[in-house]
Design a protein around this motif. Structure first.
Motif, PDB file in Angstrom:
ATOM      1  N   ASP A  16      -5.634  -3.861  -3.078  1.00  0.00           N
ATOM      2  CA  ASP A  16      -4.476  -4.843  -2.560  1.00  0.00           C
ATOM      3  C   ASP A  16      -4.253  -4.507  -1.123  1.00  0.00           C
ATOM      4  O   ASP A  16      -4.143  -5.468  -0.352  1.00  0.00           O
ATOM      5  CB  ASP A  16      -3.056  -4.430  -3.184  1.00  0.00           C
ATOM      6  CG  ASP A  16      -3.140  -4.696  -5.107  1.00  0.00           C
ATOM      7  OD1 ASP A  16      -3.891  -5.587  -5.262  1.00  0.00           O
ATOM      8  OD2 ASP A  16      -2.327  -4.374  -5.431  1.00  0.00           O
ATOM      9  N   GLY A  17      -4.522  -3.278  -0.653  1.00  0.00           N
ATOM     10  CA  GLY A  17      -4.189  -2.976   0.862  1.00  0.00           C
ATOM     11  C   GLY A  17      -5.529  -3.435   1.879  1.00  0.00           C
ATOM     12  O   GLY A  17      -5.402  -3.105   2.985  1.00  0.00           O
ATOM     13  N   ILE A  18      -6.470  -3.778   1.036  1.00  0.00           N
ATOM     14  CA  ILE A  18      -7.755  -3.670   1.928  1.00  0.00           C
ATOM     15  C   ILE A  18      -7.822  -4.709   3.023  1.00  0.00           C
ATOM     16  O   ILE A  18      -8.159  -4.598   4.167  1.00  0.00           O
ATOM     17  CB  ILE A  18      -9.087  -3.768   1.226  1.00  0.00           C
ATOM     18  CG1 ILE A  18      -9.359  -2.352   0.634  1.00  0.00           C
ATOM     19  CG2 ILE A  18     -10.228  -4.162   1.874  1.00  0.00           C
ATOM     20  CD1 ILE A  18     -10.509  -2.495  -0.377  1.00  0.00           C
ATOM     21  N   LEU A  19      -7.299  -6.044   2.623  1.00  0.00           N
ATOM     22  CA  LEU A  19      -7.409  -7.116   3.396  1.00  0.00           C
ATOM     23  C   LEU A  19      -6.349  -6.893   4.709  1.00  0.00           C
ATOM     24  O   LEU A  19      -6.404  -7.423   5.733  1.00  0.00           O
ATOM     25  CB  LEU A  19      -7.117  -8.534   2.772  1.00  0.00           C
ATOM     26  CG  LEU A  19      -8.084  -8.949   1.861  1.00  0.00           C
ATOM     27  CD1 LEU A  19      -7.936 -10.289   0.916  1.00  0.00           C
ATOM     28  CD2 LEU A  19      -9.618  -9.287   2.718  1.00  0.00           C
ATOM     29  N   ALA A  20      -5.161  -6.406   4.168  1.00  0.00           N
ATOM     30  CA  ALA A  20      -4.227  -6.091   5.135  1.00  0.00           C
ATOM     31  C   ALA A  20      -4.767  -5.068   6.280  1.00  0.00           C
ATOM     32  O   ALA A  20      -4.621  -5.215   7.506  1.00  0.00           O
ATOM     33  CB  ALA A  20      -2.821  -5.656   4.488  1.00  0.00           C
TER      34      ALA A  20
END
Length: 68
Positions: free
Chosen positions: A48-52
């Motif tokens: 979930d946090g990779i793109l951010a």
């Protein structure tokens, strides 16, 4: 055909990628590319946090480039 990624070794397998990975994770297939598998315990982390994190990194790079 699978490449070990960090070296010159290639392995030939008849399965497609996803079915090959499942067979390695379940112990039905062995490969030198994943010598520590199958593991006794499997877990998958969320992405979930990779793109951010990627967007934040890109923004920092663009900010630095504008000062150059």
């Amino acid at each position: 055909m699978f490449d070990e990624g960090r070296g010159p070794e290639w392995e030939h397998h008849t399965d497609q990628c996803a079915s090959f990975l499942v067979s390695v994770l379940t112990g039905e297939a062995e490969t030198g590319c994943f010598p520590d598998l199958p593991a006794e315990i499997h877990w998958f982390g969320s992405d979930d946090g990779i793109l951010a994190r990627l967007h934040a990194h890109d923004a920092r790079l663009r900010s630095r480039a504008s000062w150059a």
